[in-house]
Structure formats: C-alpha cells, structure tokens
Scaffold this motif. Structure first.
Motif, PDB file in Angstrom:
ATOM      1  N   ALA A 215       0.831  -1.205   0.000  1.00 49.97           N
ATOM      2  CA  ALA A 215       0.000   0.000   0.000  1.00 49.97           C
ATOM      3  C   ALA A 215       0.865   1.254   0.000  1.00 49.97           C
ATOM      4  O   ALA A 215       0.562   2.232  -0.693  1.00 49.97           O
ATOM      5  N   GLU A 216       1.956   1.215   0.750  1.00 47.44           N
ATOM      6  CA  GLU A 216       2.853   2.371   0.795  1.00 47.44           C
ATOM      7  C   GLU A 216       3.529   2.587  -0.557  1.00 47.44           C
ATOM      8  O   GLU A 216       3.706   3.721  -1.004  1.00 47.44           O
ATOM      9  N   ARG A 217       3.882   1.499  -1.205  1.00 42.75           N
ATOM     10  CA  ARG A 217       4.503   1.616  -2.530  1.00 42.75           C
ATOM     11  C   ARG A 217       3.515   2.201  -3.537  1.00 42.75           C
ATOM     12  O   ARG A 217       3.871   3.070  -4.337  1.00 42.75           O
ATOM     13  N   ARG A 218       2.268   1.756  -3.482  1.00 45.42           N
ATOM     14  CA  ARG A 218       1.257   2.277  -4.407  1.00 45.42           C
ATOM     15  C   ARG A 218       0.962   3.748  -4.137  1.00 45.42           C
ATOM     16  O   ARG A 218       0.678   4.513  -5.061  1.00 45.42           O
ATOM     17  N   ALA A 219       1.051   4.140  -2.870  1.00 43.91           N
ATOM     18  CA  ALA A 219       0.765   5.530  -2.510  1.00 43.91           C
ATOM     19  C   ALA A 219       2.008   6.412  -2.570  1.00 43.91           C
ATOM     20  O   ALA A 219       1.945   7.592  -2.224  1.00 43.91           O
TER      21      ALA A 219
ATOM     22  N   VAL B  37      -2.542   5.726   3.773  1.00 47.88           N
ATOM     23  CA  VAL B  37      -3.504   5.965   4.847  1.00 47.88           C
ATOM     24  C   VAL B  37      -3.648   4.739   5.745  1.00 47.88           C
ATOM     25  O   VAL B  37      -4.368   4.783   6.742  1.00 47.88           O
ATOM     26  N   PHE B  38      -2.962   3.647   5.405  1.00 52.73           N
ATOM     27  CA  PHE B  38      -3.120   2.397   6.138  1.00 52.73           C
ATOM     28  C   PHE B  38      -2.108   2.297   7.274  1.00 52.73           C
ATOM     29  O   PHE B  38      -0.975   2.763   7.159  1.00 52.73           O
TER      30      PHE B  38
ATOM     31  N   GLN C 242      -3.204  -9.958  11.473  1.00 50.47           N
ATOM     32  CA  GLN C 242      -4.328 -10.374  10.612  1.00 50.47           C
ATOM     33  C   GLN C 242      -5.282  -9.210  10.314  1.00 50.47           C
ATOM     34  O   GLN C 242      -6.401  -9.439   9.859  1.00 50.47           O
ATOM     35  N   GLN C 243      -4.860  -7.980  10.537  1.00 57.81           N
ATOM     36  CA  GLN C 243      -5.751  -6.849  10.270  1.00 57.81           C
ATOM     37  C   GLN C 243      -4.942  -5.606   9.884  1.00 57.81           C
ATOM     38  O   GLN C 243      -3.761  -5.490  10.172  1.00 57.81           O
ATOM     39  N   VAL C 244      -5.649  -4.692   9.208  1.00 58.56           N
ATOM     40  CA  VAL C 244      -5.105  -3.371   8.891  1.00 58.56           C
ATOM     41  C   VAL C 244      -6.197  -2.342   9.158  1.00 58.56           C
ATOM     42  O   VAL C 244      -7.378  -2.674   9.258  1.00 58.56           O
ATOM     43  N   GLU C 245      -5.763  -1.094   9.248  1.00 55.11           N
ATOM     44  CA  GLU C 245      -6.701  -0.001   9.514  1.00 55.11           C
ATOM     45  C   GLU C 245      -6.453   1.140   8.537  1.00 55.11           C
ATOM     46  O   GLU C 245      -5.320   1.376   8.124  1.00 55.11           O
ATOM     47  N   PHE C 246      -7.521   1.835   8.160  1.00 54.87           N
ATOM     48  CA  PHE C 246      -7.356   3.089   7.419  1.00 54.87           C
ATOM     49  C   PHE C 246      -8.218   4.162   8.054  1.00 54.87           C
ATOM     50  O   PHE C 246      -9.177   3.876   8.785  1.00 54.87           O
TER      51      PHE C 246
END
Length: 363
Positions: free
Chosen positions: A32-36, A41-42, A49-53
């Motif tokens: 996600a960081e590479r794409r952004a 925002v994650f 087993q989880q992520v947050e935005f």
C-alpha cells in the motif's frame, strides 16, 4: 456550519482461497505504501491479521462514502498482491490463532494483559466528529451516552467466533469489553473533570497511556473531535456512511441541548451496560432498551427513536432523507450479522460465507 466527520475502519486479512485469517499486514502495508508513493492511509493494528485506514475529515457524506469505497478497494488491491483478501468483519468466523504485531507497545500489551490481548482480533469502526472545544466535547459525551447502544445494534457484524455461532449479533462488543477501560462512562460535567479522570486512570499504571482510554465515546487525544468507538466495522460500506451520518447528528443534537441548558439523562453506568449488552445480543432484530426509558422495546422502535432524536440536525445538514432511507434499509435486510448467518444457512460453509463477505466489503 456543518461539523466534519472522519471514519477509521479496521479490516480483517484473510486467505484468498480458504478464507482463513492470515498474518499479512506487513506485506499489505508495504504494498500500500509503494502504491501511494510513501503517503499511505493504512496503519498496522494490534494483530497481523488486520489493517486499519482513516478517512480525511469530511462535511459532505457523499465524499465520505467515496473515500471509504476508495480505501477499501485500495486495501483489497494490496491484499491481493500479498496473496490475500480484505473483509469487513468485526470478528473472524473461522478458527484463528492471532499473532501480535511488532513494536514495543504491542509487546507491552501482550505482557500486561495476556490472553485478553491475544484474543483481541476484533475490527471496529470509529467515527470522529468535530467539536469546538473540550468543554463542548464533554457536554456531548455526557448527553449521547444512552444512544450509543443503538449505534452498536445498527452496526452489529460479528456473530461468529472461532468457528461457532455465538448467538450474539455483535460478539466483538463482548470481547472488547474485557479491556479494563472499555465501555460506558459516568457523567463528567466538565472538561476538567474528564481530564482529571483520564489522568487518574493512567496514573494507576494499569493503562499504558491516554491511547488506552477505550470508552465507548471519548475525546480524541489526537484531534479536536469526539470519537465514537462503540460500533463494529460494517460489512456494507453504505452502513458505515449511515453510522457516520447518525453519529454526526447525535453530536450536533447533544451540543444544541447543552447550549440550551438541557441536562443529560442521569442513567448510571450499570443501566448503560445493560443497554450495550442487549444491543450486542440482539442487533436490530430483537429487543433493545429504549434510550429514553431504559425499558425493553422492539429493536426497530429504539432505532427509529434515535432517528427522531436527531431529526432536526439531520434536516439542517441535508442528510434526513438519506439517513431515513438507510435506517429503513438496515431494518428491512438486517445488519452484517444477518448477512453472515443467511450466507451460512444458504451455503452450509463458513468459508463460503467469508468469500461472500469479501465481495460485499467493496460494495
């Protein structure tokens, strides 16, 4: 001026094929960081087993809806790159042995709270609503206490735990209640008393810091907001927007009552705990405690009472029609808990149930 609203959503990471929870957060966050290009925002959560935005503060609910859909889609894309999927479920339907995330804070939680920390693989939705001052914020907290259980009922999305039907609509709320600082709170009466209480709780040494003030609603320690933390993460993104819409109207209604000199309802914490337990048990389909009387009524009656309570604020923000339609939609087709149980009844498989929820997560 219309208050701004921000939403934080915690999402479960699962295996794309089996639906089993998978410890993919490190890989998902990196993708996600590479794409952004470094401005993601994650964030990491307690378990791998989880992520947050978190969304930006929004005053227009259509913009909030677009952003929630965007970040859910981005999370799904990054999870797919790691061989997994994201799903907006407040507990994992399939059995799991959660793994604690990296970092000194998470290690402290594991050492201090033991099994409570290990089992806290739960996903909530936190709604931040702007307030003008801590004094206004505490006045709001004092006045929204009886209504928070209805928000929990509307968001209920965790009927399964370790492969079993718990008979609860929101079992997450029961698991979350194991933290020593969680749940409903007393009437504070002033910002000074609120901050004195928070300081006293932290000074016990039982809590690490102010970030562990897990009240159902609190003053954010990072933003000028009231943070309503009672809800499950919603399976359907439209329900997340409805939750945010009602939360903003509830804050505005409470602030108006404070300015008009109307006192908060003097319910004790014991009654509020009963209301929260009933909401977690029933969702919107069984009885709830009516916030104005604390007596049992059919769930839809309590939900429509909330809508009536905040009607003026909804009308002034231009959200009345959307909120009314959203409430009736949930009452007709049920919450995420109903969707999960219906999917299990239809497919006979919790794995297939998770697969259907993965598709539903993105709307």
């Amino acid at each position: 001026m219309v208050r701004t609203v921000g939403v934080e959503e915690e999402l479960l990471l699962v295996d794309e094929q089996s639906g089993d929870p998978r410890a993919l957060s490190t890989a998902v966050l990196a993708l996600a960081e590479r794409r952004a290009e470094g401005d993601s925002v994650f964030e990491q959560e307690l378990h791998r087993q989880q992520v947050e935005f978190a969304t930006e503060p929004r005053s227009d609910m259509r913009e909030l809806a677009d952003e929630i859909l965007r970040w859910r889609a981005e999370a799904a894309h990054s999870a797919a790159g790691a061989g997994g999927a994201v799903v907006a479920l407040a507990t994992a339907p399939l059995p799991v042995s959660p793994s604690i995330g990296d970092g000194e804070r998470y290690r402290w939680l594991a050492d201090t709270y033991g099994l409570t920390t290990q089992e806290q693989l739960t996903c909530g939705c936190h709604v931040h609503v702007s307030v003008e001052s801590d004094e206004e914020g505490v006045a709001v907290l004092d006045r929204i206490r009886p209504w928070l259980a209805v928000l929990l009922a509307l968001s209920a999305n965790s009927p399964f735990w370790q492969g079993q039907d718990t008979t609860y609509s929101s079992y997450r709320s029961r698991v979350w209640g194991r933290w020593p600082s969680s749940g409903p709170v007393e009437i504070f009466g002033s910002a000074r008393r609120y901050h004195d209480e928070v300081r006293a709780l932290v000074d016990t040494g039982v809590l690490r810091d102010k970030g562990m003030i897990y009240f159902d609603a609190r003053l954010s320690h990072r933003y000028p907001t009231v943070e309503i933390r009672v809800a499950d993460v919603c399976l359907d993104p439209a329900d997340a927007v409805l939750l945010a819409t009602l939360a903003r109207a509830l804050v505005e209604t409470a602030a108006r009552a404070w300015r008009a000199g109307e006192p908060p309802e003097p319910y004790g914490v014991g009654l509020l705990r009963m209301a929260a337990w009933q909401a977690g048990r029933s969702g919107v389909e069984g009885p709830l405690l009516h916030p104005a009387t604390m007596r049992p009524v059919p769930g839809p009656e309590a939900v429509r009472a909330l809508l009536a309570q905040v009607r003026d604020a909804l009308e002034d923000s231009g959200d009345l029609r959307a909120a009314t339609e959203g409430v009736e939609r949930v009452l007709e087709r049920g919450t995420g808990a109903r969707f999960q149980r219906d999917a299990l009844a239809r497919t006979g498989s919790l794995r297939d149930t998770v697969a259907e929820c993965v598709a539903r997560t993105r709307g």
